[in-house]
Write an enzyme that holds these catalytic residues in place. Structure first.
Site, PDB file in Angstrom:
ATOM      1  N   TYR A 143      30.760  22.657 -66.344  1.00 30.80           N
ATOM      2  CA  TYR A 143      30.486  22.780 -64.915  1.00 30.80           C
ATOM      3  C   TYR A 143      31.776  23.126 -64.199  1.00 30.80           C
ATOM      4  O   TYR A 143      32.813  22.526 -64.455  1.00 30.80           O
ATOM      5  CB  TYR A 143      29.923  21.457 -64.379  1.00 30.80           C
ATOM      6  N   ASP A 238      39.867  24.632 -66.448  1.00 33.68           N
ATOM      7  CA  ASP A 238      39.341  23.889 -65.304  1.00 33.68           C
ATOM      8  C   ASP A 238      39.639  22.418 -65.546  1.00 33.68           C
ATOM      9  O   ASP A 238      38.935  21.738 -66.295  1.00 33.68           O
ATOM     10  CB  ASP A 238      37.848  24.146 -65.137  1.00 33.68           C
ATOM     11  N   LYS A 266      39.627  16.362 -57.613  1.00 37.52           N
ATOM     12  CA  LYS A 266      39.395  14.931 -57.857  1.00 37.52           C
ATOM     13  C   LYS A 266      40.662  14.086 -57.690  1.00 37.52           C
ATOM     14  O   LYS A 266      41.012  13.768 -56.559  1.00 37.52           O
ATOM     15  CB  LYS A 266      38.708  14.757 -59.209  1.00 37.52           C
TER      16      LYS A 266
HETATM   17  C1  LIG Z   1      33.879  18.115 -60.177  1.00 38.76           C
HETATM   18  C2  LIG Z   1      34.202  19.368 -60.876  1.00 38.76           C
HETATM   19  C3  LIG Z   1      34.234  20.605 -60.217  1.00 38.76           C
HETATM   20  C4  LIG Z   1      33.773  20.766 -58.785  1.00 38.76           C
HETATM   21  O1  LIG Z   1      34.577  20.105 -57.884  1.00 38.76           O
HETATM   22  P1  LIG Z   1      33.976  19.801 -56.408  1.00 38.76           P
HETATM   23  O2  LIG Z   1      35.128  19.171 -55.695  1.00 38.76           O
HETATM   24  O3  LIG Z   1      32.804  18.901 -56.610  1.00 38.76           O
HETATM   25  O4  LIG Z   1      33.593  21.108 -55.819  1.00 38.76           O
HETATM   26  C5  LIG Z   1      34.655  21.718 -60.910  1.00 38.76           C
HETATM   27  N1  LIG Z   1      35.029  21.629 -62.197  1.00 38.76           N
HETATM   28  C6  LIG Z   1      35.014  20.456 -62.872  1.00 38.76           C
HETATM   29  C7  LIG Z   1      35.460  20.413 -64.296  1.00 38.76           C
HETATM   30  C8  LIG Z   1      34.578  19.296 -62.247  1.00 38.76           C
HETATM   31  O5  LIG Z   1      34.511  18.151 -62.937  1.00 38.76           O
END
Ligand SMILES: *Cc1c(COP(=O)(O)O)cnc(C)c1O
Length: 431
Positions: A143, A238, A266
């Site tokens: 994701y 990511d 995060k």
């Molecule tokens: C949470 C997450 C996102 C998205 O971040 P948001 O601040 O919710 O838009 C993208 N990539 C990874 C790996 C994530 O865990």
């Protein structure tokens, strides 16, 4: 017992789609009414009815130090008195960028944004601008936020809610996103061969957390790095979830593999909206106003968010809680496996650092397909049995649990005692 949550949810459903502002918050994967919260200290949550829970969600990752950490609260108070936004440069942003480039391998320049979604969307745009190519490779079950290009076989809420491809994403966008299998380098090689000279970037969660925790093997990541280099494609890690979570230098440091671009979020916002993307200077120099790849944000580098993030990162740097977090998560993982085995419940626990997922399957879980073999109704029963005992777990089989500094041995022991009882009631129902 959940009277206020139920009442608030009824009101919410009338005016907010599904009653929630992000789908993972709904209890779609486990049934029942989502809990509405009011307060949090350390890893203790208080809901709208005054019930208390031990938190393993940590707002989906940011709270590695626990809620209301004293350094973070002090930094926020101090900043609140000064200013909350200018839409102009601040010292805090420079300090944040210097700290990030100092800590992450290969991060030479960085741009601050407000969400992980913005970070990944922007990183892909820059990679396309840099290579002059359109296609990207992503991995099944990973994701990367809700940008159109990523809503193809994505994990997290997309899995829980059973929508593999979202309506509203154009056919053109979907066609430029190629999907490979996690931990299967042959599937990547095939895509590079059949789309020679057309792939701008490969984006991956180096430790997947959004199909539940599924770490990449070191060999797979190393070969992915080589393939991207050989084909002139940008490798994007990511690390929105894994950055400052699995190690101070993120997964890139843990695996000793340098991506060309990295996305963060995060933890770097310390519980407020901050995220970032960055990497090699040569690529980042394409971002406007230096270069021609456009990307902007009214609240980017917001002083409150950056103050909370800086306080979090500096505390992590000073206290190095990583060995202790890994040990606590290890105790939890081992304890869960033992408790499940005693009750003959098939369970595979994947754990890396302070991230873990107990999959209700005999395992092993190395790919998206493996993760999908989990018994989600068994997970749902376990989730509610734990909730009843005062433990707030992610409300989906396909999510990571996050261990935080305030999860002391006593808290882990109490969690395992509750898990034993939950597995036993599960076995009794089945028997
Ligand atoms: C949470 C997450 C996102 C998205 O971040 P948001 O601040 O919710 O838009 C993208 N990539 C990874 C790996 C994530 O865990």
């Amino acid at each position: 017992m959940h009277t206020s949550s139920t009442e608030l949810f009824d009101r919410a459903c009338r005016v907010i789609p599904g009653g929630v502002n992000s789908p993972v918050r709904a209890f779609g994967g486990v049934g029942g009414v989502p809990i509405f919260f009011e307060e949090a200290h350390g890893v203790m949550l208080v809901d709208a009815d005054g019930n208390r829970y031990v938190d393993y969600v940590g707002s989906w990752g940011p709270f590695i130090l626990g809620h209301a950490n004293e350094n973070v609260v002090a930094a926020l108070r101090n900043q609140l008195e000064r200013a909350t936004s200018f839409g102009a440069p601040t010292r805090l942003e420079v300090e944040m960028a210097e700290l990030l480039t100092g800590l992450l391998p290969g991060l030479e320049m960085v741009r601050l944004v407000s969400s992980g979604t913005e970070a990944t969307m922007s990183a892909v745009r820059v990679a396309r601008g840099y290579t002059g190519r359109e296609k990207i490779i992503k991995f099944e079950g990973c994701y990367h936020g809700h940008g159109d290009s990523f809503l193809i076989k994505a994990g997290s809420g997309m899995l829980t809610h059973g929508a593999p491809n979202s309506p509203g994403v154009t056919a053109g966008t979907a066609a430029s996103t190629l999907v490979a299998e996690y931990n299967n380098i042959e599937s990547v090689r095939e895509l590079f061969t059949s789309n020679a000279g057309e792939i701008a970037a490969a984006i991956i969660e180096p430790i997947a957390g959004n199909m539940g925790v599924v770490p990449a093997t070191p060999a797979f990541l190393a070969e992915l790095r080589s393939l991207c280099t050989a084909h002139g494609a940008v490798l994007i890690f990511d690390e929105v979830m894994t950055g400052f979570r699995v190690a101070l230098g993120g997964a890139a440091a843990l695996y000793d593999i340098q991506p060309d671009l990295v996305t963060l979020g995060k933890i770097i916002g310390g519980g407020l909206p901050a995220a970032a993307y960055g990497g090699r200077r040569e690529i980042m120099n394409l971002v406007s106003p230096v270069g021609s790849v456009y990307q902007a944000g009214t609240l980017s580098g917001n002083p409150l968010a950056v103050a909370a993030g800086l306080a979090t990162l500096r505390t992590l740097q000073q206290e190095n809680p990583y060995p202790a977090l890994e040990r606590a998560a290890g105790l939890l993982a081992t304890g869960l496996k033992e408790a499940a085995a005693e009750c003959s419940v098939p369970l595979t626990v994947n754990q890396t650092g302070s991230m873990l997922t107990p999959f209700f399957t005999s395992g092993p879980v190395r790919t998206f397909r493996d993760a999908m073999s989990s018994d989600t109704s068994a997970f749902a029963r376990f989730f509610h049995a734990m909730l009843d005992r005062g433990f707030y777990l992610p409300p989906s089989q396909y999510e990571a649990w996050f261990v935080a500094v305030p999860h002391t041995d006593n808290v882990i022991d109490a969690t395992l005692a509750a898990a034993k009882a939950a597995f036993a009631s599960h076995a009794a129902e089945n028997g």
